[in-house]
Write a protein that holds these residues in place. Structure first.
Motif, PDB file in Angstrom:
ATOM      1  N   HIS A 205      40.256  26.342  37.168  1.00 25.77           N
ATOM      2  CA  HIS A 205      40.563  27.755  37.867  1.00 25.77           C
ATOM      3  C   HIS A 205      39.050  28.475  38.401  1.00 25.77           C
ATOM      4  O   HIS A 205      39.102  29.414  38.715  1.00 25.77           O
TER       5      HIS A 205
ATOM      6  N   TRP B 215      34.133  36.633  41.471  1.00 28.54           N
ATOM      7  CA  TRP B 215      35.505  36.857  41.161  1.00 28.54           C
ATOM      8  C   TRP B 215      36.068  37.254  42.758  1.00 28.54           C
ATOM      9  O   TRP B 215      37.002  37.617  42.789  1.00 28.54           O
ATOM     10  N   SER B 216      35.034  37.787  43.637  1.00 26.98           N
ATOM     11  CA  SER B 216      35.444  38.326  44.970  1.00 26.98           C
ATOM     12  C   SER B 216      36.266  37.147  45.588  1.00 26.98           C
ATOM     13  O   SER B 216      35.795  36.238  46.213  1.00 26.98           O
ATOM     14  N   GLY B 217      37.379  37.655  46.236  1.00 21.23           N
ATOM     15  CA  GLY B 217      38.199  36.735  47.053  1.00 21.23           C
ATOM     16  C   GLY B 217      39.265  36.129  45.915  1.00 21.23           C
ATOM     17  O   GLY B 217      39.946  35.055  46.765  1.00 21.23           O
ATOM     18  N   GLN B 218      39.117  35.768  44.717  1.00 19.72           N
ATOM     19  CA  GLN B 218      40.050  34.914  43.695  1.00 19.72           C
ATOM     20  C   GLN B 218      41.350  35.778  43.540  1.00 19.72           C
ATOM     21  O   GLN B 218      41.207  37.120  43.609  1.00 19.72           O
ATOM     22  N   SER B 219      42.415  35.138  43.498  1.00 21.36           N
ATOM     23  CA  SER B 219      43.682  35.772  43.031  1.00 21.36           C
ATOM     24  C   SER B 219      43.870  36.427  41.554  1.00 21.36           C
ATOM     25  O   SER B 219      42.819  35.772  40.910  1.00 21.36           O
ATOM     26  N   ALA B 220      44.328  37.132  41.376  1.00 20.97           N
ATOM     27  CA  ALA B 220      44.832  37.844  39.998  1.00 20.97           C
ATOM     28  C   ALA B 220      44.929  36.746  38.853  1.00 20.97           C
ATOM     29  O   ALA B 220      44.654  36.744  37.692  1.00 20.97           O
ATOM     30  N   SER B 221      45.694  35.680  39.391  1.00 25.30           N
ATOM     31  CA  SER B 221      46.227  34.574  38.462  1.00 25.30           C
ATOM     32  C   SER B 221      44.853  33.614  38.117  1.00 25.30           C
ATOM     33  O   SER B 221      44.954  33.294  36.861  1.00 25.30           O
ATOM     34  N   SER B 222      44.191  33.584  39.062  1.00 31.18           N
ATOM     35  CA  SER B 222      43.178  32.643  38.888  1.00 31.18           C
ATOM     36  C   SER B 222      41.982  33.247  37.817  1.00 31.18           C
ATOM     37  O   SER B 222      41.403  32.795  36.854  1.00 31.18           O
TER      38      SER B 222
END
Length: 353
Positions: A131, A273-280
């Motif tokens: 992830h 973490w910019s642009g990553q989904s909350a789940s990732s």
């Protein structure tokens, strides 16, 4: 994001992962080799934990140092290709290597729960790899400088320097020999700044090799000087920690603190973490918590290191000298006060067991 760009970022992440694994193997082995070198040097003279530098004459320590340098070089290159959020947690693998080698070489027993701790580290590292974010490489050192001088990271850097100075100047002379968090804390806080500066220098070197010369920017040399200063400081206090405390204690605590602070610093500076989904992001955090749990389990199952024979018989106080006579007569201290026979019996039966 285009397919070609995505493929390129995945390839870079894969290179970073492989280099991080190689780095962990070398660094984990270096802990053990350096520890044996420090023990030999301590037996021949002043220990590193109390300010001695006799280990510099010990070949085994230098072998461990070279092994660590090879591992750090691999780690250095890994940071060029992959984000710190991915590379740094993989350092848990060095703990596994260190624990296994310590079991066979240093005779520091690895129990069954310790094996479980190793497995937790592997599982957590796998989750993080699956992830991990795909980080765009800056196109110049000027871009990295802008990231490093943003208010949020400047606040973090200033706080890290302030905490390190307090630990070095106030806590180290007073509590360094009894509290493992002092030496390891210095290594961890400074280490987070080391990674940021090393990543900046690495990207500058990569861009220069690709044809965009970065040596002409003064920012490149500032990052290089910061990196060298931080590395020297880390090595000094890491030697003190290894010489003073059990390897099985130093490795997991150092890893947990260093990794946490490095991920925090990288998230602030490079916005991993910019642009990553909350789940990732949640999956990465869960993976990291799993790794920390593994290091905690591994640490809790290890036996504390016994003090050396020279430490066991050191005088408790430079101003008090007790004399106990072997013929059963009552002994005296230096002021002539009588010792009770009960005290003598207690010493005979318990202290010298």
């Amino acid at each position: 994001m285009s397919g070609g760009t995505s493929t390129g970022l995945f390839a870079d992440n894969l290179k970073g992962v492989l280099l991080a694994i190689v780095s962990s193997a070398f660094i984990g082995a270096s802990f053990i080799v350096k520890k044996k070198g420090l023990k030999r040097a301590g037996a021949a003279g002043s220990r590193a934990g109390v300010g001695g530098y006799g280990y510099l004459k010990e070949p085994l320590w230098w072998i461990g140092m070279i092994t660590m340098i090879v591992g750090e070089i691999a780690n250095f290159v890994a940071y060029i290709f992959a984000p710190a959020v991915l590379v740094t947690p993989l350092g848990a693998l060095s703990i596994i290597v260190s624990a296994v080698l310590a079991h066979f070489i240093l005779k520091e027993k690895l129990q069954r729960m310790g094996v479980l701790g190793c497995l937790l580290c592997i599982v957590g590292s796998t989750i993080i790899v699956l992830h991990a974010p795909e980080e765009e490489t800056p196109t110049s050192v000027i871009q990295i400088w802008e990231l490093a001088t943003q208010p949020a990271f400047l606040l973090y850097a200033a706080s890290a320097v302030a905490v390190s100075l307090v630990l070095m100047l106030h806590c180290s002379p007073r509590y360094g020999q009894t509290n493992i968090m002092v030496y390891v804390g210095i290594c961890s806080v400074i280490g987070s700044l080391t990674v940021m500066s090393i990543k900046a220098v690495g990207i500058a070197i990569k861009l220069t090799i690709e044809g965009t010369n970065q040596a002409g920017y003064f920012q490149t040399w500032i990052f290089a000087m910061v990196a060298i200063s931080c590395i020297v400081t880390q090595l000094n206090y890491l030697n003190k920690a290894l010489d003073t405390f059990n390897t099985a204690m130093v490795s997991p605590i150092y890893y947990a603190m260093f990794t946490t602070l490095t991920i925090l610093a990288s998230a602030i500076m490079f916005r991993d973490w910019s642009g990553q989904s909350a789940s990732s992001i949640a999956s990465e955090i869960c993976g990291f918590v799993t790794v920390l749990s593994g290091t905690t389990v591994l640490h809790s199952t290890r036996e504390p290191e016994l003090a050396s024979s020279s430490d066991l018989y050191m005088p408790l106080s430079p101003t008090i000298y007790w004399h106990i006579q072997g013929n059963g007569e009552v002994g005296t201290n230096k002021d002539g006060d009588l010792l009770s026979r009960d005290f003598i019996a207690l010493v005979r039966q318990d202290y010298f067991v």
